[in-house]
Design a protein around this motif. Structure first.
Motif, PDB file in Angstrom:
ATOM      1  N   VAL A 152       5.039  -2.700   0.459  1.00  0.00           N
ATOM      2  CA  VAL A 152       3.618  -2.396   0.401  1.00  0.00           C
ATOM      3  C   VAL A 152       2.943  -3.296   1.425  1.00  0.00           C
ATOM      4  CG1 VAL A 152       1.515  -2.692  -0.952  1.00  0.00           C
ATOM      5  CG2 VAL A 152       3.477  -1.530  -1.958  1.00  0.00           C
ATOM      6  N   LEU A 153       2.263  -2.691   2.401  1.00  0.00           N
ATOM      7  CA  LEU A 153       1.581  -3.418   3.460  1.00  0.00           C
ATOM      8  C   LEU A 153       0.088  -3.217   3.293  1.00  0.00           C
ATOM      9  CD1 LEU A 153       3.872  -2.333   6.451  1.00  0.00           C
ATOM     10  CD2 LEU A 153       4.199  -4.215   4.838  1.00  0.00           C
ATOM     11  N   LEU A 154      -0.643  -4.300   3.151  1.00  0.00           N
ATOM     12  CA  LEU A 154      -2.069  -4.214   2.832  1.00  0.00           C
ATOM     13  C   LEU A 154      -2.855  -5.111   3.783  1.00  0.00           C
ATOM     14  CD1 LEU A 154      -3.989  -2.933   0.690  1.00  0.00           C
ATOM     15  CD2 LEU A 154      -3.764  -5.066  -0.615  1.00  0.00           C
ATOM     16  N   THR A 155      -3.905  -4.549   4.399  1.00  0.00           N
ATOM     17  CA  THR A 155      -4.751  -5.284   5.335  1.00  0.00           C
ATOM     18  C   THR A 155      -6.197  -5.159   4.898  1.00  0.00           C
ATOM     19  OG1 THR A 155      -3.226  -4.764   7.147  1.00  0.00           O
ATOM     20  CG2 THR A 155      -5.413  -5.548   7.759  1.00  0.00           C
ATOM     21  N   GLN A 156      -6.944  -6.262   4.993  1.00  0.00           N
ATOM     22  CA  GLN A 156      -8.358  -6.254   4.649  1.00  0.00           C
ATOM     23  C   GLN A 156      -9.204  -6.507   5.887  1.00  0.00           C
ATOM     24  OE1 GLN A 156      -9.763  -9.383   2.011  1.00  0.00           O
ATOM     25  NE2 GLN A 156     -11.433  -8.093   1.267  1.00  0.00           N
ATOM     26  N   SER A 157     -10.248  -5.713   6.061  1.00  0.00           N
ATOM     27  CA  SER A 157     -11.171  -5.886   7.180  1.00  0.00           C
ATOM     28  C   SER A 157     -12.215  -6.942   6.832  1.00  0.00           C
ATOM     29  CB  SER A 157     -11.874  -4.564   7.490  1.00  0.00           C
ATOM     30  OG  SER A 157     -12.901  -4.323   6.538  1.00  0.00           O
ATOM     31  N   PRO A 158     -12.941  -7.449   7.821  1.00  0.00           N
ATOM     32  CA  PRO A 158     -14.022  -8.400   7.531  1.00  0.00           C
ATOM     33  C   PRO A 158     -15.093  -7.824   6.615  1.00  0.00           C
ATOM     34  CG  PRO A 158     -13.445  -8.478   9.856  1.00  0.00           C
ATOM     35  CD  PRO A 158     -12.714  -7.309   9.266  1.00  0.00           C
ATOM     36  N   ASP A 159     -15.236  -6.501   6.588  1.00  0.00           N
ATOM     37  CA  ASP A 159     -16.220  -5.860   5.709  1.00  0.00           C
ATOM     38  C   ASP A 159     -15.692  -5.614   4.297  1.00  0.00           C
ATOM     39  OD1 ASP A 159     -18.077  -5.785   7.757  1.00  0.00           O
ATOM     40  OD2 ASP A 159     -17.465  -3.787   8.439  1.00  0.00           O
ATOM     41  N   GLY A 160     -14.425  -5.961   4.063  1.00  0.00           N
ATOM     42  CA  GLY A 160     -13.842  -5.787   2.741  1.00  0.00           C
ATOM     43  C   GLY A 160     -13.084  -4.497   2.532  1.00  0.00           C
ATOM     44  N   ASP A 161     -13.043  -3.618   3.541  1.00  0.00           N
ATOM     45  CA  ASP A 161     -12.276  -2.381   3.422  1.00  0.00           C
ATOM     46  C   ASP A 161     -10.779  -2.684   3.523  1.00  0.00           C
ATOM     47  OD1 ASP A 161     -14.549  -0.814   3.173  1.00  0.00           O
ATOM     48  OD2 ASP A 161     -14.757  -0.555   5.337  1.00  0.00           O
ATOM     49  N   LEU A 162      -9.971  -1.758   3.019  1.00  0.00           N
ATOM     50  CA  LEU A 162      -8.534  -1.971   2.953  1.00  0.00           C
ATOM     51  C   LEU A 162      -7.757  -0.852   3.634  1.00  0.00           C
ATOM     52  CD1 LEU A 162      -8.210  -3.018  -0.811  1.00  0.00           C
ATOM     53  CD2 LEU A 162      -8.095  -4.554   1.171  1.00  0.00           C
ATOM     54  N   MET A 163      -6.638  -1.222   4.246  1.00  0.00           N
ATOM     55  CA  MET A 163      -5.651  -0.252   4.712  1.00  0.00           C
ATOM     56  C   MET A 163      -4.362  -0.506   3.939  1.00  0.00           C
ATOM     57  SD  MET A 163      -4.275   0.751   8.526  1.00  0.00           S
ATOM     58  CE  MET A 163      -3.961  -0.930   9.059  1.00  0.00           C
ATOM     59  N   LEU A 164      -3.890   0.527   3.246  1.00  0.00           N
ATOM     60  CA  LEU A 164      -2.702   0.439   2.405  1.00  0.00           C
ATOM     61  C   LEU A 164      -1.617   1.336   2.978  1.00  0.00           C
ATOM     62  CD1 LEU A 164      -1.146  -0.251  -0.230  1.00  0.00           C
ATOM     63  CD2 LEU A 164      -2.430   1.611  -1.337  1.00  0.00           C
ATOM     64  N   ARG A 165      -0.423   0.757   3.130  1.00  0.00           N
ATOM     65  CA  ARG A 165       0.709   1.509   3.660  1.00  0.00           C
ATOM     66  C   ARG A 165       1.891   1.371   2.704  1.00  0.00           C
ATOM     67  NH1 ARG A 165       2.119  -0.883   9.155  1.00  0.00           N
ATOM     68  NH2 ARG A 165       3.154   1.115   9.524  1.00  0.00           N
ATOM     69  N   PHE A 166       2.443   2.498   2.283  1.00  0.00           N
ATOM     70  CA  PHE A 166       3.651   2.506   1.464  1.00  0.00           C
ATOM     71  C   PHE A 166       4.840   2.774   2.394  1.00  0.00           C
ATOM     72  CE2 PHE A 166       0.356   4.021  -1.531  1.00  0.00           C
ATOM     73  CZ  PHE A 166       0.508   3.081  -2.554  1.00  0.00           C
ATOM     74  N   ALA A 221      -9.884   2.390   2.779  1.00  0.00           N
ATOM     75  CA  ALA A 221     -10.382   3.187   3.898  1.00  0.00           C
ATOM     76  C   ALA A 221      -9.270   3.986   4.571  1.00  0.00           C
ATOM     77  CB  ALA A 221     -11.056   2.281   4.931  1.00  0.00           C
ATOM     78  N   VAL A 222      -8.031   3.496   4.469  1.00  0.00           N
ATOM     79  CA  VAL A 222      -6.876   4.163   5.068  1.00  0.00           C
ATOM     80  C   VAL A 222      -5.699   4.006   4.117  1.00  0.00           C
ATOM     81  CG1 VAL A 222      -5.315   4.320   7.048  1.00  0.00           C
ATOM     82  CG2 VAL A 222      -7.678   3.539   7.391  1.00  0.00           C
ATOM     83  N   VAL A 223      -5.031   5.115   3.811  1.00  0.00           N
ATOM     84  CA  VAL A 223      -3.796   5.072   3.023  1.00  0.00           C
ATOM     85  C   VAL A 223      -2.755   5.914   3.746  1.00  0.00           C
ATOM     86  CG1 VAL A 223      -2.684   5.504   0.795  1.00  0.00           C
ATOM     87  CG2 VAL A 223      -5.105   4.865   0.869  1.00  0.00           C
ATOM     88  N   THR A 224      -1.590   5.344   3.982  1.00  0.00           N
ATOM     89  CA  THR A 224      -0.531   6.070   4.680  1.00  0.00           C
ATOM     90  C   THR A 224       0.808   5.842   3.990  1.00  0.00           C
ATOM     91  OG1 THR A 224       0.160   4.292   6.192  1.00  0.00           O
ATOM     92  CG2 THR A 224      -1.724   5.653   6.875  1.00  0.00           C
ATOM     93  N   ALA A 225       1.753   6.707   4.342  1.00  0.00           N
ATOM     94  CA  ALA A 225       3.160   6.506   3.989  1.00  0.00           C
ATOM     95  C   ALA A 225       3.926   6.334   5.289  1.00  0.00           C
ATOM     96  CB  ALA A 225       3.702   7.698   3.204  1.00  0.00           C
ATOM     97  N   ASN A 226       4.707   5.273   5.358  1.00  0.00           N
ATOM     98  CA  ASN A 226       5.563   5.032   6.516  1.00  0.00           C
ATOM     99  C   ASN A 226       7.004   5.290   6.094  1.00  0.00           C
ATOM    100  OD1 ASN A 226       7.457   2.866   7.961  1.00  0.00           O
ATOM    101  ND2 ASN A 226       5.800   3.399   9.371  1.00  0.00           N
ATOM    102  N   LEU A 227       7.745   6.005   6.928  1.00  0.00           N
ATOM    103  CA  LEU A 227       9.118   6.362   6.570  1.00  0.00           C
ATOM    104  C   LEU A 227      10.116   5.465   7.285  1.00  0.00           C
ATOM    105  CD1 LEU A 227       8.974  10.277   6.507  1.00  0.00           C
ATOM    106  CD2 LEU A 227       8.547   8.628   4.664  1.00  0.00           C
ATOM    107  N   LEU A 228      10.948   4.802   6.499  1.00  0.00           N
ATOM    108  CA  LEU A 228      12.007   3.933   7.019  1.00  0.00           C
ATOM    109  C   LEU A 228      13.313   4.316   6.322  1.00  0.00           C
ATOM    110  CD1 LEU A 228      12.964   1.472   8.667  1.00  0.00           C
ATOM    111  CD2 LEU A 228      12.223   0.019   6.763  1.00  0.00           C
ATOM    112  N   PRO A 229      13.994   5.350   6.818  1.00  0.00           N
ATOM    113  CA  PRO A 229      15.195   5.840   6.130  1.00  0.00           C
ATOM    114  C   PRO A 229      16.399   4.922   6.273  1.00  0.00           C
ATOM    115  CG  PRO A 229      14.794   7.098   8.139  1.00  0.00           C
ATOM    116  CD  PRO A 229      13.605   6.209   7.954  1.00  0.00           C
ATOM    117  N   GLU A 230      16.434   4.112   7.332  1.00  0.00           N
ATOM    118  CA  GLU A 230      17.607   3.278   7.588  1.00  0.00           C
ATOM    119  C   GLU A 230      17.656   2.079   6.639  1.00  0.00           C
ATOM    120  OE1 GLU A 230      16.175   5.247  11.323  1.00  0.00           O
ATOM    121  OE2 GLU A 230      15.283   3.833   9.887  1.00  0.00           O
ATOM    122  N   HIS A 231      18.853   1.653   6.333  1.00  0.00           N
ATOM    123  CA  HIS A 231      19.064   0.441   5.538  1.00  0.00           C
ATOM    124  C   HIS A 231      19.223  -0.723   6.519  1.00  0.00           C
ATOM    125  CE1 HIS A 231      20.503  -2.030   2.135  1.00  0.00           C
ATOM    126  NE2 HIS A 231      21.341  -2.536   3.005  1.00  0.00           N
TER     127      HIS A 231
END
Length: 376
Positions: A129-143, A169-179
């Motif tokens: 889970v990758l989470l980033t916060q902007s100076p305005d308090g908005d969030l970008m969430l990546r699974f 503000a942004v929600v995405t799924a990132n695909l990492l199939p490799e081990h």
């Protein structure tokens, strides 16, 4: 400012990533300054400016959480020596906004039945889970997922998460199939919101796309950009190159009427973000290109160059290009004083005039050092 930060995770040995945890802040800063001065001692005539300090806690705008446990009881944090999850959702160096978001995210993982990836067994779906916060308090969430298996359930339950966390503000799924031991894969799937997170620094907005790099300490990053602008304005160049420009932080901050700025960055998403920021700011003379900074030739040399390379430094090839270029001014921002010193030594035509340390990473022995170099 001088009090030592206390961390339960560190005290019980659950996490030792912050190697200076428990050390008073002024002691940390003095040690970083001493190390930087020692590494750069070959240039005794350089003027050292006062360091830029940081809050000792709550300064990180980004969390990179490994997912462990089970879908009924997921953990967000790191893995222990047996590759099982250790929950770090109360980590004190993370911003309060990040820490507050973890409980709704953890509940969402259980609700959507997303199985955490089991590294020893090589099964499961959710890796990070990758989470980033902007100076305005908005969030970008990546699974970060192994496959698309959970996407249907994620989309089904996402409205409830957006209700629980309206600052997403942004929600995405990132695909990492490799081990393999990497943070993310190449494919990004937008699930909600826009394509970038707006990072507002004063009057400028930098757009951060999911795969783009941004400094982890927003306040100190703003100070870093302000210092570069002050040095550039002092020499008043008509043209500036920004190499390893990322999302355009330096380039956009040093822009001025009548000054042409060109940034080069290997990451296409970062360049797209930088172009969007320049367009929104009405900066027609600020351009960006996808390219390898180390492959530049010495043609069409500007009046000043800003370089902000990764920890490995500039390398022999780019140092040779800069040494032969004749450019009057180079500003070098580095997260590794050792490779910084090596690169300066490889460019004997340039002498450090001023040096400033920026404490981007409290509780560790890392820091950012920026040097104003002028041609002899």
């Amino acid at each position: 400012m001088n009090a030592a930060m206390q961390c339960d995770y560190f005290d019980r040995g659950a996490c030792r990533s912050c190697t200076l945890m428990g050390t008073p802040y002024d002691v940390q800063l003095a040690a970083k300054m001493a190390h930087a001065r020692e590494v750069l001692a070959a240039w005794p005539d350089a003027v050292w400016l006062p360091p830029m300090t940081s809050a000792s806690h709550g300064f990180r705008n980004r969390a990179k959480m490994v997912v462990g446990g089970t879908s009924d009881n997921p953990t967000l944090g790191i893995l222990d020596s047996t590759q099982h999850g250790v929950d770090l959702t109360g980590c004190g160096i993370l911003s309060a906004g990040l820490r507050a978001a973890f409980a709704p995210i953890t509940a969402f993982i259980s609700r959507a039945r997303i199985t955490p990836y089991d590294i020893p067994a090589r099964r499961g779906e959710l890796k990070h889970v990758l989470l980033t916060q902007s100076p305005d308090g908005d969030l970008m969430l990546r699974f970060v997922l192994r496959s698309t298996e959970a996407l249907g359930r994620i989309r089904k339950h996402l409205p409830a998460l957006l209700t629980d966390l309206p600052q997403l503000a942004v929600v995405t799924a990132n695909l990492l199939p490799e081990h393999k031991a990497v943070l993310e894969g190449d494919e990004e799937i937008l699930l909600s919101g826009g394509e970038s997170l707006a990072m507002r620094l004063g009057s400028l907005v930098l757009h951060l796309r999911p795969a783009s790099f941004f400094q982890t300490n927003t306040e100190v990053a703003a100070g870093l950009y302000a210092q570069a602008k002050a040095w550039i304005d002092e020499v008043a160049p008509r043209s500036v190159w920004d190499l390893y420009c990322g999302v355009g932080g330096f380039a956009l901050h040093v822009a001025a009427p009548g000054r042409r700025i060109h940034g080069v960055e290997v990451s296409a998403p970062a360049v797209e973000s930088a172009r969007l920021s320049a367009s929104e700011a009405g900066l027609a003379d600020v351009t960006f290109a996808v390219g390898d900074a180390t492959a530049l030739s010495a043609g069409d040399i500007p009046d000043a160059i800003i370089v902000n390379p990764p920890r490995r430094g500039l390398g022999d090839r780019l140092c040779a290009v800069l040494e032969a270029s004749g450019v009057p001014t180079i500003i070098y921002s580095s997260c590794n004083a050792t490779t910084l010193a090596q690169d300066i030594a490889a460019m004997p035509a340039y002498a450090p005039q001023r040096i400033r340390l920026f404490d981007m990473f409290p509780q560790t022995d890392h820091s950012e050092v920026m040097v104003l170099l002028t041609r002899r």
